[in-house]
Design an enzyme around this catalytic site. Structure first.
Site, PDB file in Angstrom:
ATOM      1  N   LYS A 107       4.445   3.147  -0.027  1.00 12.30           N
ATOM      2  CA  LYS A 107       3.254   2.928   0.355  1.00 12.30           C
ATOM      3  C   LYS A 107       2.941   3.820   1.683  1.00 12.30           C
ATOM      4  O   LYS A 107       1.752   4.083   2.018  1.00 12.30           O
ATOM      5  CB  LYS A 107       2.833   1.484   0.726  1.00 12.30           C
TER       6      LYS A 107
HETATM    7  C1  LIG Z   1       3.436  -2.424  -3.332  1.00 15.87           C
HETATM    8  C2  LIG Z   1       4.895  -2.501  -4.166  1.00 15.87           C
HETATM    9  C3  LIG Z   1       4.888  -2.661  -5.393  1.00 15.87           C
HETATM   10  C4  LIG Z   1       3.450  -2.632  -6.209  1.00 15.87           C
HETATM   11  O1  LIG Z   1       2.799  -1.431  -6.085  1.00 15.87           O
HETATM   12  P1  LIG Z   1       0.992  -1.961  -6.612  1.00 15.87           P
HETATM   13  O2  LIG Z   1       0.330  -0.516  -6.317  1.00 15.87           O
HETATM   14  O3  LIG Z   1       0.545  -2.863  -5.835  1.00 15.87           O
HETATM   15  O4  LIG Z   1       1.260  -2.092  -7.983  1.00 15.87           O
HETATM   16  C5  LIG Z   1       5.797  -2.413  -6.183  1.00 15.87           C
HETATM   17  N1  LIG Z   1       7.073  -2.135  -5.223  1.00 15.87           N
HETATM   18  C6  LIG Z   1       7.096  -2.292  -4.202  1.00 15.87           C
HETATM   19  C7  LIG Z   1       8.419  -2.024  -3.342  1.00 15.87           C
HETATM   20  C8  LIG Z   1       5.907  -2.266  -3.308  1.00 15.87           C
HETATM   21  O5  LIG Z   1       5.825  -2.526  -1.954  1.00 15.87           O
END
Ligand SMILES: *Cc1c(COP(=O)(O)O)cnc(C)c1O
Length: 435
Positions: A107
């Site tokens: 993210k």
């Molecule tokens: C947010 C997150 C996900 C899921 O991603 P999305 O875009 O919400 O599908 C998977 N793994 C980790 C470690 C995350 O932080």
């Protein structure tokens, strides 16, 4: 470029408005009106480009009409201050490590891009922009760190009390400055509902300028397409790009949707796999053609504990609502906590590679679904040290905590307790606006 709402019930907007509004007034999600096909020459030469260079080409396709080239280049190059290496786990399976950024999760890419873009759009404004973000764990830290110290922006991080890991919690409750953590007595979906309600509330919107940094925001989810191209380029360099399957551990479906956008731009991927934990709403949709959201349950892969994935609306829109087409391009998988734990243990024993619980879902889905002659890349979405207690207990390893993660744990936790009633949250925000 114009952006339309997936609900088709509000006017098209500019990039700037889509970024500042987050969610469309009809509660739909914004989509770019065209997805440009990148030329063959781009794909032919991609293995000779740096991650930043190829990402700049992708960024131009979405943002190039709205931001001068030099500014956009700066934003892309600043965002990608770290690499996303594809590491070999076994012969036909590679891990695209997305955890080399400041908060050790994928993210960081979207959050850093969005912070810079919002800063760019707001550079001549006087009114403070308030970013509201609901988190099941990693969004909060990525957004808080992406925006930390950005002038003219205040961030409110809403998280479910007791449902994020201690390390995750440190990453957004100890920062101070322009970051406020709000500890909600509820689950992630309650946090998300509070945020969505705030955007719909006329009185709040009159009192303060609100925007979202959840993956519903186009400035967060579109840049996630960058590293899919980087995965392809790396596979091409080692002669393994011909039959590529990409597997994405999925929760709110922002990450995989960005990959699907890459695919619409011509990225040569055979098909995608969406790996779920026990919150298998999408998996069930693929099986039955019926989308039935339900309250999320807590799992080992807690950043994927989402019971009503927001970006499903974008997936539907991308495929004109056709279940047949969606199921033809994306396959599903779902794993219990026991299976996730067993996969982490087994992978470490057999290959020496330490998965985190989210990546474990991705790795396992490839192990089960990859066909002869295909190469699989799963997105390793977070560093295992973010879930150290659980990972160590399961695998018997002693995962080393990277220095930049350890630094967060030295701070003091500060957060505002909140009920899951919107009236309370609204009252709080109004008092903040009055300060
Ligand atoms: C947010 C997150 C996900 C899921 O991603 P999305 O875009 O919400 O599908 C998977 N793994 C980790 C470690 C995350 O932080």
């Amino acid at each position: 470029m114009k952006f339309y709402s997936t609900n088709h019930n509000s006017p098209d907007v500019t990039l700037r408005d889509a970024v500042v509004k987050g969610l469309a007034p009809d509660r739909g999600l914004y989509m770019p009106e065209t997805i440009k096909y990148l030329p063959d020459s781009f794909f032919a030469g991609i293995d000779g480009m740096s991650f930043q260079e190829m990402s700049f080409e992708v960024a131009k396709a979405f943002f190039g009409e709205d931001i001068p080239e030099q500014d956009l280049k700066q934003i892309v190059f600043d965002t990608l201050s770290f690499d996303t290496p594809a590491v070999r786990v076994e012969d036909n399976i590679h891990s695209l490590e997305l955890f080399h950024g400041p908060t050790l999760a994928f993210k960081d890419v979207g959050a850093r891009f969005m912070a810079r873009l919002l800063g760019y759009f707001n550079r001549n404004e006087r009114q403070l922009v308030n970013v509201l973000v609901a988190t099941s764990g990693d969004t909060g830290s990525a957004v808080a760190n992406g925006f930390l110290g950005v002038p003219g922006v205040h961030v409110y991080v809403l998280y479910p009390k007791g449902k994020v890991s201690p390390i995750q919690e440190c990453q957004f409750t100890t920062l101070g400055q322009n970051i406020t953590a709000i500890e909600v007595d509820g689950v992630f979906d309650d946090c998300q509902a509070l945020v969505k309600n705030a955007f719909m509330d006329a009185q709040l919107n009159a009192a303060m300028k609100l925007t979202s940094a959840n993956s519903i925001n186009v400035a967060r989810f579109l840049p996630q397409a960058f590293y899919y191209f980087n995965a392809y380029a790396q596979m091409k360099r080692i002669g393994k790009a011909d039959n590529l399957v990409i597997c994405v551990p999925s929760g709110n479906f922002g990450n995989i949707t960005a990959g699907l956008f890459g695919w619409e731009m011509g990225l040569p991927v055979r098909h995608f796999i969406a790996a779920n934990n026990a919150n298998d709403i999408f998996y069930k949709y693929l099986q039955t053609g019926t989308y039935s959201p339900r309250p999320s349950v807590q799992t080992l892969a807690n950043a994927m504990d989402v019971g009503d994935p927001s970006n499903f609306a974008r997936v539907l829109d991308l495929y004109g609502g056709s279940h047949h087409d969606i199921a033809a391009h994306i396959s599903g998988a779902t794993y219990t906590d026991e299976q996730i734990a067993q996969t982490m243990k087994q992978c470490l024993e057999e290959t020496g590679y330490q998965l985190d619980p989210h990546g474990a879902c991705g790795y396992r889905a490839l192990k089960e679904q990859l066909e002869l002659g295909q190469t699989g890349v799963f997105l390793e979405t977070a560093h295992p040290a973010k879930f150290k207690e659980k990972v160590d207990a399961i695998t018997g390893a002693d995962v080393e905590i990277p220095a930049r993660l350890a630094a967060f744990m030295k701070g003091t936790k500060q957060s505002v307790p909140m009920s899951r009633d919107f009236v309370d949250f609204k009252q709080y925000l109004l008092s903040e606006a009055g300060k």
